[in-house]
Design a protein around this motif. Structure first.
Motif, PDB file in Angstrom:
ATOM      1  N   ALA A   1       0.812  -1.229   0.000  1.00 27.05           N
ATOM      2  CA  ALA A   1       0.000   0.000   0.000  1.00 27.05           C
ATOM      3  C   ALA A   1       0.840   1.272   0.000  1.00 27.05           C
ATOM      4  CB  ALA A   1      -0.926   0.002   1.225  1.00 27.05           C
ATOM      5  N   GLY A   2       1.905   1.265   0.810  1.00 24.70           N
ATOM      6  CA  GLY A   2       2.666   2.498   1.014  1.00 24.70           C
ATOM      7  C   GLY A   2       3.397   2.963  -0.229  1.00 24.70           C
ATOM      8  N   GLY A   3       3.834   2.017  -1.035  1.00 26.41           N
ATOM      9  CA  GLY A   3       4.660   2.399  -2.187  1.00 26.41           C
ATOM     10  C   GLY A   3       3.915   2.338  -3.503  1.00 26.41           C
ATOM     11  N   ARG A   4       2.608   2.439  -3.450  1.00 20.89           N
ATOM     12  CA  ARG A   4       1.855   2.248  -4.687  1.00 20.89           C
ATOM     13  C   ARG A   4       1.485   3.574  -5.348  1.00 20.89           C
ATOM     14  NH1 ARG A   4       0.117  -2.113  -7.113  1.00 20.89           N
ATOM     15  NH2 ARG A   4      -1.728  -2.035  -8.438  1.00 20.89           N
ATOM     16  N   ASP A   5       0.444   4.241  -4.840  1.00 21.67           N
ATOM     17  CA  ASP A   5       0.066   5.519  -5.466  1.00 21.67           C
ATOM     18  C   ASP A   5       1.202   6.532  -5.365  1.00 21.67           C
ATOM     19  OD1 ASP A   5      -0.536   5.277  -2.747  1.00 21.67           O
ATOM     20  OD2 ASP A   5      -1.799   7.058  -2.767  1.00 21.67           O
ATOM     21  N   THR A   6       2.019   6.415  -4.308  1.00 22.07           N
ATOM     22  CA  THR A   6       3.132   7.345  -4.137  1.00 22.07           C
ATOM     23  C   THR A   6       4.154   7.207  -5.273  1.00 22.07           C
ATOM     24  OG1 THR A   6       3.941   5.652  -2.618  1.00 22.07           O
ATOM     25  CG2 THR A   6       3.031   7.650  -1.633  1.00 22.07           C
TER      26      THR A   6
ATOM     27  N   ALA B   1       6.288  15.813  -3.439  1.00 22.20           N
ATOM     28  CA  ALA B   1       5.849  15.240  -2.158  1.00 22.20           C
ATOM     29  C   ALA B   1       4.682  14.260  -2.357  1.00 22.20           C
ATOM     30  CB  ALA B   1       5.463  16.341  -1.177  1.00 22.20           C
ATOM     31  N   PRO B   2       4.982  13.075  -2.878  1.00 20.52           N
ATOM     32  CA  PRO B   2       3.908  12.147  -3.277  1.00 20.52           C
ATOM     33  C   PRO B   2       2.967  11.742  -2.135  1.00 20.52           C
ATOM     34  CG  PRO B   2       6.016  11.430  -4.160  1.00 20.52           C
ATOM     35  CD  PRO B   2       6.323  12.544  -3.210  1.00 20.52           C
TER      36      PRO B   2
ATOM     37  N   TRP C   1       4.122  16.712   5.059  1.00 16.98           N
ATOM     38  CA  TRP C   1       5.395  16.694   4.315  1.00 16.98           C
ATOM     39  C   TRP C   1       5.338  17.667   3.140  1.00 16.98           C
ATOM     40  CZ3 TRP C   1       7.324  13.982   7.996  1.00 16.98           C
ATOM     41  CH2 TRP C   1       6.716  12.814   8.463  1.00 16.98           C
ATOM     42  N   ALA C   2       4.175  17.724   2.486  1.00 16.87           N
ATOM     43  CA  ALA C   2       4.040  18.574   1.290  1.00 16.87           C
ATOM     44  C   ALA C   2       4.234  20.042   1.636  1.00 16.87           C
ATOM     45  CB  ALA C   2       2.671  18.350   0.653  1.00 16.87           C
TER      46      ALA C   2
ATOM     47  N   LYS D   1      -3.030  19.515  -5.390  1.00 19.67           N
ATOM     48  CA  LYS D   1      -2.748  18.669  -6.556  1.00 19.67           C
ATOM     49  C   LYS D   1      -1.632  17.698  -6.180  1.00 19.67           C
ATOM     50  CE  LYS D   1      -0.773  18.966 -11.172  1.00 19.67           C
ATOM     51  NZ  LYS D   1      -0.396  19.885 -12.251  1.00 19.67           N
ATOM     52  N   VAL D   2      -1.927  16.401  -6.269  1.00 19.31           N
ATOM     53  CA  VAL D   2      -0.932  15.398  -5.883  1.00 19.31           C
ATOM     54  C   VAL D   2      -0.418  14.633  -7.101  1.00 19.31           C
ATOM     55  CG1 VAL D   2      -2.643  13.583  -5.434  1.00 19.31           C
ATOM     56  CG2 VAL D   2      -0.471  13.566  -4.183  1.00 19.31           C
ATOM     57  N   GLY D   3      -1.186  14.729  -8.187  1.00 22.03           N
ATOM     58  CA  GLY D   3      -0.795  13.996  -9.392  1.00 22.03           C
ATOM     59  C   GLY D   3      -1.862  14.178 -10.448  1.00 22.03           C
ATOM     60  N   PHE D   4      -2.109  13.113 -11.184  1.00 27.16           N
ATOM     61  CA  PHE D   4      -3.074  13.182 -12.286  1.00 27.16           C
ATOM     62  C   PHE D   4      -4.061  12.027 -12.216  1.00 27.16           C
ATOM     63  CE2 PHE D   4       0.851  15.158 -13.613  1.00 27.16           C
ATOM     64  CZ  PHE D   4       0.430  16.331 -14.215  1.00 27.16           C
TER      65      PHE D   4
END
Ligand code: EMZ
Length: 386
Positions: A222-227, A268-269, A298-299, A375-378
Motif C-alpha cells: 500500500a505504502g509504495g503504490r500511489d506514491t 511530495a507524493p 510533508w508537502a 494537486k498530488v498527481g493526475f
C-alpha cells in the motif's frame, strides 16, 4: 479546473503555514490538526512519546482506515523501542536496491517499459506506464515471480481506495486475501521471497507470526503504490514540459541523484501522515488534547520558505535540500531506497532513449483536505513520446 501547465504543482498551504502554522482537516468524526511548518513537522515526527504511531491500526492514516483494517502495519504503526526491533529485521532487505544485480534487473524492466511507449502515439501514462512499472518493480522488492505483477496491475493505482470512494473495503479485502494466501504458500513451500524471509525471521526469541508478516506486506503493497505511481507520472510531466532539464541531465548524469531529491521535494507524493496525541500538549502555540490526531504535512514542510530558497521552483541542482518527502526521523520511508532507484533509473533511461515528449491531454488529481485543495498527481496524463 486544470492548471495551464501540467507540471506546475501549486502549494495550497502557504498562507496558513505563514500565519498560524497549522490547519484543520475533518475526517470521519476524528478531526486532524495538520502541521505545516518544517520545524514543527520534524519536531513532532521525532517525539514518538507524545505523538504515537502505534495507535489503533489505520488511525494514523488520513483518511483513517480504522473501518477497513485490523492488521497493524509493521514497522509503520509501531513506536520505539519495539519499532527499532522490527525495523532491524526488515532494513537489510529493503536496502537490496543498492546491489548491482538488483539495479541491472530494474534497469532492464524500465528500458522495456520505455520501449513499450516510445513512438507509439498517444499513451495514457498512469495505466499504461507508471502502474505497470511500479508493479513490475515490486516483484524485485519482494523477490517474487514477475508474473505476479499482472495480478497487482489489475488492482489499479490504490489498494484501499477507488475512483469516487476514499475507502473501499471490498478492494482492501482482495489485498488481504491475496497476502494470506501467499503467506500460506510460503509456509508450505518456503523460497527466497520476502514472505519466506519474514516467516523465518527471529524476533524476541521467536519467529515472526503470520499477522506480523501480513502487517509488513500490507505496508509494502500500500505504502509504495500511489506514491511511486505519482512520482513517476509527475516526473514525466515535468520533463515533457522542461526538455532542457532532461538534456542537462543527459550531459551531467552525476546530477541525477540530486535531481531525484528535488523532484521528491517538489511533488511530495505523500501529502501527510498522522499521529495520535497521547497526552494534553501544545503544538504550534495551540492546544492539542490527548486522544486527538495531528498530522505531519510533508508537502507543506517541503515548501517552507524559511528552509528552501524559491520553494515553488524546481531546481534540479538545489544544494541544500533537507526535504521530508520520505518522512523524517525513525519512521523515514522504508521503501525509499527502492523508490529512489526507480526514479534514478527512469531518468537515466529517459536521457538515453527519449528525444521528445509532448503533453497531449491531462486531468489533475486534486486532493480535498477541507480548506486545502492539493494537486498530488493526475487522474489522466496523455503523452506522446519519441
Ligand atoms: C499506509 C500508508 C503508508 C496506508 C507511508 O504510507 O500508505 C497509504 O497509501 C496506505 O493507504 O495504509 O500503508
Amino acid at each position: 479546473m486544470n492548471n495551464k501547465n501540467p507540471s506546475i504543482f501549486p502549494d495550497p498551504f502557504e498562507e496558513a503555514r505563514k500565519t498560524q502554522g497549522f490547519g484543520k482537516v475533518a475526517d470521519q468524526d476524528d478531526d486532524v490538526m495538520i502541521l505545516l511548518r518544517h520545524k514543527d513537522v520534524r519536531k513532532t515526527a521525532h517525539n514518538a512519546k507524545t505523538f504515537q504511531s502505534g495507535a489503533t491500526p489505520g488511525r494514523i492514516v488520513v483518511p483513517s482506515e480504522v473501518k477497513i483494517r485490523d492488521t497493524r502495519q509493521i514497522p509503520f504503526e509501531v513506536d520505539p523501542p519495539l519499532h527499532g526491533e522490527y525495523r532491524a529485521i526488515v532494513e537489510a532487505w529493503f536496502k537490496r536496491p543498492l546491489q548491482a544485480k538488483y539495479q541491472e534487473k530494474l534497469k532492464a524492466q524500465i528500458e522495456k517499459a520505455v520501449d513499450e511507449v516510445l513512438n507509439k502515439g498517444n499513451i495514457e501514462i498512469i495505466s499504461d506506464f507508471a502502474l505497470p512499472l511500479q508493479s513490475r518493480a515490486l516483484t524485485l522488492l519482494l523477490n517474487t515471480p514477475f508474473e505476479e505483477s499482472d495480478i497487482w496491475i489489475s488492482w489499479g493505482t490504490h489498494v484501499f481506495r477507488s475512483e469516487g470512494e476514499s475507502l473501499d473495503a471490498d478492494k482492501a479485502n482482495v489485498l488481504y486475501d491475496y497476502i494470506d494466501a501467499e503467506i500460506d504458500r510460503a509456509i508450505l513451500n518456503p523460497g527466497e521471497d520476502l514472505y519466506s524471509v519474514l516467516l523465518n525471521s527471529d524476533f524476541q526469541g521467536r519467529k515472526l507470526n503470520k499477522e506480523e508478516v501480513k502487517g509488513v506486506l500490507i505496508l509494502t503493497f500500500a505504502g509504495g503504490r500511489d506514491t511511486v505511481i505519482n512520482a513517476v507520472t509527475n516526473s514525466l510531466s515535468y520533463f515533457a514540459e522542461n526538455p532542457k532539464a532532461l538534456l542537462m541531465l543527459k550531459q551531467n548524469p552525476e546530477m541525477i541523484g540530486k535531481a531525484v531529491e528535488e523532484l521528491v521535494r517538489y511533488f511530495a507524493p505523500l501529502t501527510h501522515m498522522g499521529r495520535v496525541v497521547t497526552e494534553d500538549t501544545v503544538v504550534c502555540e495551540h492546544a492539542a488534547k490527548a486522544d486527538t490526531r495531528v498530522s505531519l504535512c510533508w508537502a507543506s514542510a517541503n515548501r517552507d520558505e524559511n528552509v528552501f530558497e524559491n520553494p515553488n521552483e524546481v531546481m534540479l541542482d538545489r544544494k541544500i535540500n533537507p526535504h521530508v518527502g520520505f518522512g523524517f526521523s525513525h519512521h523515514n520511508c522504508l521503501g525509499a531506497t527502492h523508490a529512489r532507484q526507480i526514479l534514478k533509473t527512469l531518468i537515466t533511461v529517459l536521457t538515453e532513449k527519449v528525444t521528445q515528449m509532448e503533453v497531449v491531454d491531462f486531468e489533475e488529481n486534486i486532493e480535498d483536505w477541507g480548506e486545502f485543495k492539493r494537486k498530488v498527481g493526475f487522474h489522466k496524463l496523455i503523452l506522446n513520446i519519441k
